[in-house]
Motif scaffolding. Structure first.
Motif, mmCIF file in Angstrom:
data_model
loop_
_atom_site.group_PDB
_atom_site.id
_atom_site.type_symbol
_atom_site.label_atom_id
_atom_site.label_comp_id
_atom_site.label_asym_id
_atom_site.label_seq_id
_atom_site.Cartn_x
_atom_site.Cartn_y
_atom_site.Cartn_z
ATOM 1 N N ALA A 1 0.891 -1.256 -0.040
ATOM 2 C CA ALA A 1 0.022 -0.033 0.029
ATOM 3 C C ALA A 1 1.036 1.220 0.043
ATOM 4 O O ALA A 1 0.587 2.177 -0.609
ATOM 5 N N VAL A 2 2.152 1.230 0.652
ATOM 6 C CA VAL A 2 2.663 2.379 0.802
ATOM 7 C C VAL A 2 3.526 2.671 -0.409
ATOM 8 O O VAL A 2 3.621 3.644 -1.143
ATOM 9 N N ILE A 3 3.919 1.529 -0.902
ATOM 10 C CA ILE A 3 4.771 1.331 -2.445
ATOM 11 C C ILE A 3 3.663 2.044 -3.448
ATOM 12 O O ILE A 3 4.025 2.798 -4.323
ATOM 13 N N TRP A 4 2.584 1.605 -3.163
ATOM 14 C CA TRP A 4 1.405 2.026 -4.356
ATOM 15 C C TRP A 4 0.909 3.270 -4.441
ATOM 16 O O TRP A 4 0.793 4.072 -5.140
ATOM 17 N N ARG A 5 0.610 3.885 -2.972
ATOM 18 C CA ARG A 5 -0.007 4.994 -2.773
ATOM 19 C C ARG A 5 0.781 6.332 -2.204
ATOM 20 O O ARG A 5 0.547 7.552 -2.667
ATOM 21 N N LEU A 6 1.823 5.891 -1.481
ATOM 22 C CA LEU A 6 2.410 7.127 -0.842
ATOM 23 C C LEU A 6 3.395 7.529 -1.845
ATOM 24 O O LEU A 6 4.479 7.024 -2.340
ATOM 25 N N PRO A 7 3.306 9.150 -1.926
ATOM 26 C CA PRO A 7 4.453 9.608 -2.871
ATOM 27 C C PRO A 7 6.021 9.366 -2.281
ATOM 28 O O PRO A 7 6.011 9.177 -1.154
ATOM 29 N N PHE A 8 6.712 9.312 -3.132
ATOM 30 C CA PHE A 8 8.368 8.941 -2.906
ATOM 31 C C PHE A 8 8.822 9.825 -1.797
ATOM 32 O O PHE A 8 9.321 9.470 -0.800
ATOM 33 N N GLU A 9 8.678 11.221 -1.992
ATOM 34 C CA GLU A 9 9.356 12.246 -0.912
ATOM 35 C C GLU A 9 8.873 12.198 0.498
ATOM 36 O O GLU A 9 9.302 12.078 1.592
ATOM 37 N N ARG A 10 7.248 11.747 0.544
ATOM 38 C CA ARG A 10 6.596 11.610 1.883
ATOM 39 C C ARG A 10 7.021 10.213 2.341
ATOM 40 O O ARG A 10 7.198 10.205 3.620
ATOM 41 N N MET A 11 7.246 9.324 1.539
ATOM 42 C CA MET A 11 7.956 7.881 2.224
ATOM 43 C C MET A 11 9.248 8.121 2.738
ATOM 44 O O MET A 11 9.288 7.634 3.789
ATOM 45 N N GLU A 12 10.061 8.548 1.950
ATOM 46 C CA GLU A 12 11.340 8.917 2.383
ATOM 47 C C GLU A 12 11.378 9.642 3.990
ATOM 48 O O GLU A 12 12.225 9.339 4.731
ATOM 49 N N ARG A 13 10.744 10.858 3.805
ATOM 50 C CA ARG A 13 10.633 11.715 4.815
ATOM 51 C C ARG A 13 9.921 10.826 6.012
ATOM 52 O O ARG A 13 10.849 11.079 7.388
ATOM 53 N N THR A 14 9.191 10.004 6.039
ATOM 54 C CA THR A 14 8.389 9.455 7.230
ATOM 55 C C THR A 14 9.408 8.406 7.730
ATOM 56 O O THR A 14 9.927 8.518 9.076
#
Length: 409
Positions: A127-140
Motif C-alpha cells: 500500500a505504501v509503495i502503491w500510494r504514498l508519494p516518494f518524498e513523503r515515504m522517505e521523509r516519514t
C-alpha cells in the motif's frame, strides 16, 4: 523546501542499509560474542559505501539516469544480466527478511505471534509503495528511523569503560574461545551488510525520482556523507551496547528481543517503546527499499517505464512486478523460515556478489561520455581501486568461510 526534504533520502537509505533486521541482530550478536573486536569493519564499510554511493549519485545527477540503466548500455546485455540476476535474488531474500523483521517488531509490541502479522505487513508495504508519494515515504521512515538513537543514549547511560571499549576496538583479534575462521566470517557478514548493493540501487534510483540534476551534486553528497556515517554510528552503538552488557555475561543474541536488552536495562519501558518504534521504522523502511530496488533493477534493465512518480497505468509492468515481489516475499516468510537467519545468509551472500555491483559503478563513473568533466578524480580512483581489490578478496573468501564455519556456528 524540496532541497531540504530530499536530504532525508540519505537517512532512509542509510537506515535501511545499516539497520535492517539482519544488521540489528548481527551487530548485537557480534558485540555479544566478540566484544568490540570487529568494530573496525563498520567504518571500513561506511567509507566503501559512501565512496560508491557518491559515484552512483553523481552519475544520476549529471546524466539524469540511474546508474544501472547505464550499466547495461555501457557494458552490454550479458554483463547487465549477470548483475541483475545476482542482485535481484539476494535483494528478494533481504526483502522477505525485512517483512519478517517488521512482523517481529510488531510481535515485540503486541505479543501476537509474528506469523500472524506477516500478511498485514505485506499488505502495508504494498500500500505504501502503491500510494504514498516518494518524498513523503522517505521523509516519514527516514526520520522515524532516527529513533534508533536510543541505542546510543542507552550506551551512554550504561556508563561503560570507554578506554576498555577503545582498546577492544583497536585490538582486531578473536577473543578467548573463538577461532579465526569464525571471526573472519562475521567480519565479512558485517562488511556485506554495510555495503549492501540494494541500498546503492535505491539511492541512485531515488535521485531520479527526485529529479536530481548537476546543480544538486552538493545535495546528493550531503545525503551520502551525512546519512551513511550516521547509520554506521548507530550500528556501532548496537554493537557497543551488546559488548558492554551482554558479552561479559555470556549472553548470545539470536532474536530481536535480546537486542533490546541494553536499552531496557538502562532506560526502562520508555526506552523499550522508542526502540520498538525504531525497529519498526528501520525494518519497514528497509522493506520499502529492497522491494523498490528489485523493481527498479528489472525495469531499468528491460527499459520499462518505472518510478513512483509515474502513474501506475503508464508503468503497469513495473507496478505488477512490485506486487509480485511483495507476494513472493510474504510467501517466503510464511514458510516459517527464520527472518533473522534469512537476512544473515543474504548479507553474507551479498558480500560474495559485491564485485558485480561495484565494478560496473566504477566503470560508468569514469566514462566521460556520460559525465564529461565530472568523472572520478585521481584520488577517488585510487581509493576505489583499493576497495575493488578488497571486495574481490571478500567475494573469494565468503563461500569457503561459510562452509568451513558452518555459517558461523
Amino acid at each position: 523546501m524540496n532541497r531540504l526534504t530530499s536530504f532525508t533520502l540519505g537517512f532512509l537509505t542509510a537506515i535501511g542499509g545499516f539497520l535492517d533486521i539482519g544488521d540489528i541482530v548481527a551487530n548485537s550478536l557480534v558485540g555479544a560474542r566478540f566484544g568490540m573486536s570487529l568494530a573496525w569493519v563498520i567504518p571500513v564499510g561506511v567509507i566503501g559505501v559512501c565512496l560508491f554511493s557518491e559515484m552512483a549519485g553523481r552519475v544520476t545527477a549529471v546524466s539524469g539516469r540511474p546508474v544501472f540503466d547505464l550499466v547495461r548500455e555501457r557494458l552490454g546485455a550479458r554483463a547487465g544480466l549477470a548483475n541483475l540476476l545476482a542482485s535481484s535474488a539476494i535483494t528478494l531474500l533481504v526483502f522477505a527478511a525485512e517483512i519478517g523483521g517488521v512482523a517481529l517488531a510488531l510481535e515485540l509490541a503486541s505479543s501476537v505471534h509474528y506469523l500472524l502479522w506477516v500478511p498485514v505487513v505485506g499488505f502495508l508495504v504494498w500500500a505504501v509503495i502503491w500510494r504514498l508519494p516518494f518524498e513523503r515515504m522517505e521523509r516519514t521512515y527516514g526520520l522515524l528511523g532516527l529513533a534508533m538513537v536510543v541505542f546510543a543514549v542507552a550506551l551512554w547511560r550504561l556508563g561503560p569503560d570507554w578506554g576498555a571499549l577503545w582498546h577492544d576496538a583497536l585490538s582486531p583479534a578473536p577473543p578467548s574461545g573463538e577461532d579465526w575462521p569464525t571471526w573472519w566470517y562475521y567480519a565479512i557478514a558485517v562488511f556485506g551488510a554495510a555495503m549492501s548493493p540494494y541500498a546503492v540501487v535505491f539511492f541512485s534510483s531515488g535521485g531520479v525520482e527526485e529529479r536530481w540534476s548537476a546543480r544538486d551534486l552538493t545535495l546528493q553528497r550531503l545525503n551520502v556523507f551525512f546519512g551513511f556515517p550516521l547509520g554506521g554510528l548507530l550500528a556501532l552503538s548496537l554493537m557497543a551496547g551488546a559488548a558492554v552488557l551482554l558479552h561479559p555475561a555470556g549472553i548470545q543474541v539470536d532474536h530481536l528481543s535480546q537486542a533490546t536488552l541494553p536499552v531496557v536495562v538502562s532506560l526502562g519501558k520508555v526506552g523499550l517503546v522508542i526502540a520498538i518504534v525504531g525497529f519498526f521504522a528501520c525494518t519497514f523502511g528497509a522493506a520499502l527499499e529492497a522491494g523498490l530496488a528489485t523493481g527498479y533493477g528489472v525495469a531499468q534493465y528491460f527499459g520499462w517505464s518505472w518510478g513512483k512518480s509515474v502513474r501506475p497505468v503508464q508503468a503497469a509492468r513495473f507496478h505488477t512486478l512490485l506486487l509480485a515481489t511483495v507476494l513472493a516475499g510474504t510467501a517466503i516468510v510464511l514458510t516459517t523460515l527464520d527472518p533473522v537467519k534469512v537476512t544473515e545468509y543474504a548479507i553474507v551472500l551479498s558480500a560474495a556478489a559485491l564485485p558485480l555491483t561495484y565494478l560496473p559503478i566504477f566503470i560508468v563513473a569514469n566514462d566521460r561520455g556520460y559525465l564529461g568533466d565530472r568523472v572520478n578524480s585521481r584520488f577517488t580512483n585510487i581509493v576505489a581501486t583499493v576497495y575493488l581489490f578488497l571486495v574481490l578478496l571478500v567475494a573469494a573468501a565468503t563461500l569457503p568461510l561459510m562452509l568451513w564455519t558452518k555459517a558461523g556456528q
